[in-house]
Design a protein around this motif. Structure first.
Motif, short mmCIF file in Angstrom:
data_model
loop_
_atom_site.label_atom_id
_atom_site.label_comp_id
_atom_site.label_asym_id
_atom_site.label_seq_id
_atom_site.Cartn_x
_atom_site.Cartn_y
_atom_site.Cartn_z
N PRO A 74 -15.35 -5.96 35.71
CA PRO A 74 -14.35 -6.37 36.71
C PRO A 74 -14.06 -7.87 36.60
CG PRO A 74 -16.17 -5.14 37.71
CD PRO A 74 -16.61 -5.52 36.33
N VAL A 75 -13.06 -8.31 37.39
CA VAL A 75 -12.53 -9.66 37.27
C VAL A 75 -12.59 -10.37 38.62
CG1 VAL A 75 -10.49 -11.05 36.68
CG2 VAL A 75 -11.02 -8.96 35.38
N MET A 76 -13.06 -11.61 38.60
CA MET A 76 -13.07 -12.46 39.78
C MET A 76 -12.13 -13.65 39.55
SD MET A 76 -16.10 -14.92 41.31
CE MET A 76 -17.34 -13.63 41.27
N LEU A 77 -11.19 -13.85 40.45
CA LEU A 77 -10.41 -15.09 40.48
C LEU A 77 -11.12 -16.06 41.41
CD1 LEU A 77 -6.64 -14.05 40.64
CD2 LEU A 77 -7.84 -15.12 38.75
N PHE A 78 -11.37 -17.27 40.94
CA PHE A 78 -12.08 -18.27 41.73
C PHE A 78 -11.18 -19.46 42.02
CE2 PHE A 78 -14.76 -22.13 41.98
CZ PHE A 78 -15.40 -21.83 43.18
N PHE A 79 -11.07 -19.80 43.32
CA PHE A 79 -10.28 -20.94 43.77
C PHE A 79 -11.26 -22.00 44.29
CE2 PHE A 79 -7.57 -17.14 45.05
CZ PHE A 79 -6.90 -17.09 43.84
N GLY A 138 -22.08 -10.94 36.35
CA GLY A 138 -21.68 -10.14 35.20
C GLY A 138 -20.19 -9.88 35.15
N TRP A 139 -19.44 -10.44 36.10
CA TRP A 139 -17.99 -10.27 36.14
C TRP A 139 -17.31 -11.34 35.29
CZ3 TRP A 139 -15.04 -8.07 40.81
CH2 TRP A 139 -15.76 -7.02 41.40
N LEU A 140 -16.13 -11.02 34.82
CA LEU A 140 -15.30 -12.01 34.16
C LEU A 140 -14.69 -12.90 35.24
CD1 LEU A 140 -12.91 -11.33 31.23
CD2 LEU A 140 -12.13 -12.72 33.13
N LEU A 174 -7.37 -4.86 44.44
CA LEU A 174 -8.24 -5.88 45.03
C LEU A 174 -9.28 -5.20 45.91
CD1 LEU A 174 -8.94 -8.85 45.70
CD2 LEU A 174 -7.23 -8.73 47.52
N THR A 175 -10.54 -5.26 45.48
CA THR A 175 -11.59 -4.54 46.20
C THR A 175 -12.52 -5.46 46.99
OG1 THR A 175 -13.03 -4.62 44.24
CG2 THR A 175 -11.60 -2.67 44.50
N ASP A 176 -12.56 -6.76 46.63
CA ASP A 176 -13.56 -7.64 47.25
C ASP A 176 -13.01 -9.05 47.41
OD1 ASP A 176 -16.28 -5.97 47.01
OD2 ASP A 176 -15.15 -5.73 45.14
N GLN A 177 -13.53 -9.75 48.43
CA GLN A 177 -13.32 -11.19 48.50
C GLN A 177 -14.64 -11.86 48.90
OE1 GLN A 177 -10.59 -12.90 51.34
NE2 GLN A 177 -11.12 -11.48 52.98
N ILE A 178 -14.84 -13.04 48.34
CA ILE A 178 -16.06 -13.83 48.56
C ILE A 178 -15.63 -15.17 49.11
CG2 ILE A 178 -18.12 -14.81 47.50
CD1 ILE A 178 -18.02 -11.80 47.24
N LEU A 179 -16.05 -15.49 50.34
CA LEU A 179 -15.66 -16.72 51.00
C LEU A 179 -16.91 -17.55 51.27
CD1 LEU A 179 -13.11 -15.24 53.58
CD2 LEU A 179 -12.69 -15.95 51.21
N VAL A 215 -23.94 -13.05 46.18
CA VAL A 215 -22.61 -12.75 45.65
C VAL A 215 -22.70 -11.60 44.66
CG1 VAL A 215 -20.72 -13.63 44.23
CG2 VAL A 215 -21.70 -15.07 46.04
N ALA A 216 -23.65 -11.68 43.74
CA ALA A 216 -23.79 -10.63 42.73
C ALA A 216 -24.14 -9.29 43.36
CB ALA A 216 -24.87 -11.04 41.72
N ASP A 217 -25.06 -9.31 44.31
CA ASP A 217 -25.45 -8.06 44.97
C ASP A 217 -24.28 -7.44 45.71
OD1 ASP A 217 -27.99 -8.40 43.99
OD2 ASP A 217 -28.86 -9.07 45.89
N PHE A 218 -23.49 -8.27 46.37
CA PHE A 218 -22.35 -7.74 47.10
C PHE A 218 -21.32 -7.13 46.15
CE2 PHE A 218 -18.22 -8.13 49.25
CZ PHE A 218 -18.51 -7.47 50.45
N LEU A 219 -21.00 -7.85 45.10
CA LEU A 219 -19.97 -7.36 44.18
C LEU A 219 -20.42 -6.09 43.45
CD1 LEU A 219 -18.74 -10.70 42.57
CD2 LEU A 219 -17.49 -9.25 44.18
N ASN A 220 -21.70 -5.99 43.15
CA ASN A 220 -22.20 -4.87 42.34
C ASN A 220 -22.92 -3.81 43.17
OD1 ASN A 220 -21.33 -6.05 39.83
ND2 ASN A 220 -23.02 -7.52 40.03
N ARG A 221 -22.65 -3.82 44.48
CA ARG A 221 -23.29 -2.84 45.36
C ARG A 221 -22.81 -1.43 45.03
NH1 ARG A 221 -18.90 -4.99 47.38
NH2 ARG A 221 -17.44 -3.78 48.61
#
Length: 313
Positions: free
Chosen positions: A81-86, A111-113, A183-188, A305-311
């Motif tokens: 999967p892909v993460m856009l980071f701002f 492990g995300w791009l 869009l499945t996730d957001q990390i703030l 962050v990793a645990d949340f994204l890969n839950r």
């Protein structure tokens, strides 16, 4: 009662007299000053970054010119999967280069791009220029990766710290439910979500904890150069649409933005959005940029962050 982490306390005890001296001498902040400060802090205290097999600088075309983007691929040739980071910086500071070690850590841990976006900054580009850049990259993310022959999975997360969290939350709302983007996730991460600055933590922690109330106001005054409606532009005050992604909100106990992060998480929960709130009670704003002072908290944040994204779904 929780106190500030002792390593941060010792650093603040050195920093605050310098800040007070500048105020007493009437030193006026400038964009260059805050940019150099954020870069200096990050370069000083984020000294370890993982080597990744593929890091590449790309560009996304937009009506306002090309937008630089840096790609971090922790496993080339493997579908991910892909993460856009701002990045953060009050819409005025920060860059892909300053945040390079943090983006590397996000890619390595998850492990995300990761695609880190070098959006335009205020005051040279006021509202909504930087936001438009983030939206433009988001809407073109799949075509960008296809043109670069990158192996990826069409599953997207938007992430950001501080002012970058504002952009992530705003863009998430704008593209929520778009089946093409998925869009499945957001990390703030200690996000700025309310431009009205109407929360107790703004006053409670608005002086002496690195990010100060007066500086926040100064950032916003430069960003909203046209007198725009700040409440309407605030993610916290926007209606929650259908299709909002699952969200992880990370807050810091001594951050002036703490309460708006909590309020946003509660609002999403009330609207039925999957939301996890993680508070680091003894941290200050931007602690990821101070990693060598608080490595345990930073390491745990990347794991969260990793645990949340890969839950598990």
């Amino acid at each position: 009662m929780t106190n500030v982490h002792p390593n941060l306390r010792a650093w603040l005890d050195q920093l605050n007299p310098l800040v007070a001296d500048q105020k007493a001498r009437g030193v006026e902040a400038t964009p260059r000053m805050v940019r150099d400060s954020l870069a200096g802090i990050t370069n000083t205290f984020v000294t370890q970054a993982p080597d990744l097999p593929r890091v590449r600088d790309l560009q996304v075309a937009s009506a306002d010119g090309n937008i630089p983007v840096r790609l971090y691929d922790p496993a080339p040739g493997t579908e991910k999967p892909v993460m856009l980071f701002f990045h953060g910086g009050g819409h005025m500071a920060g860059s892909v280069q300053v945040y390079d070690p943090i983006a590397r850590k996000l890619a390595d841990a998850s492990g995300w791009l990761v695609l880190s976006v070098d959006y335009r900054l205020a005051p040279e580009t006021p509202y909504p220029g930087g936001l438009n850049d983030c939206l433009a990259v988001t809407r073109q993310v799949w075509s960008l990766l296809e043109n670069e022959s990158v192996v990826f999975e069409r599953r997207l997360a938007l992430a950001g710290d501080s002012g970058g969290g504002t952009y992530a939350a705003t863009v998430s709302r704008q593209v929520a439910g778009d089946p093409e983007l998925n869009l499945t996730d957001q990390i703030l991460l200690y996000p700025s979500l309310d431009y009205t600055m109407d929360h107790p933590s703004i006053n409670r922690h608005g002086e002496g904890y690195l990010l100060e109330e007066a500086r926040i106001r100064w950032y916003f005054d430069h960003y909203f150069a046209g007198g725009e409606d700040r409440r309407a532009a605030s993610p916290l005050h926007m209606p929650v649409p259908e299709g909002m992604p699952a969200t992880l909100v990370v807050t810091a106990g001594f951050c002036p933005l703490h309460d708006e992060g909590v309020a946003y998480a509660r609002k999403l929960e009330k609207a039925g959005v999957t939301c996890r709130l993680k508070d680091y009670a003894d941290m200050i704003h931007a602690y990821l940029n101070l990693e060598d002072l608080v490595p345990d908290a930073c390491g745990d944040t990347y794991r969260q962050v990793a645990d949340f994204l890969n839950r598990e779904a």
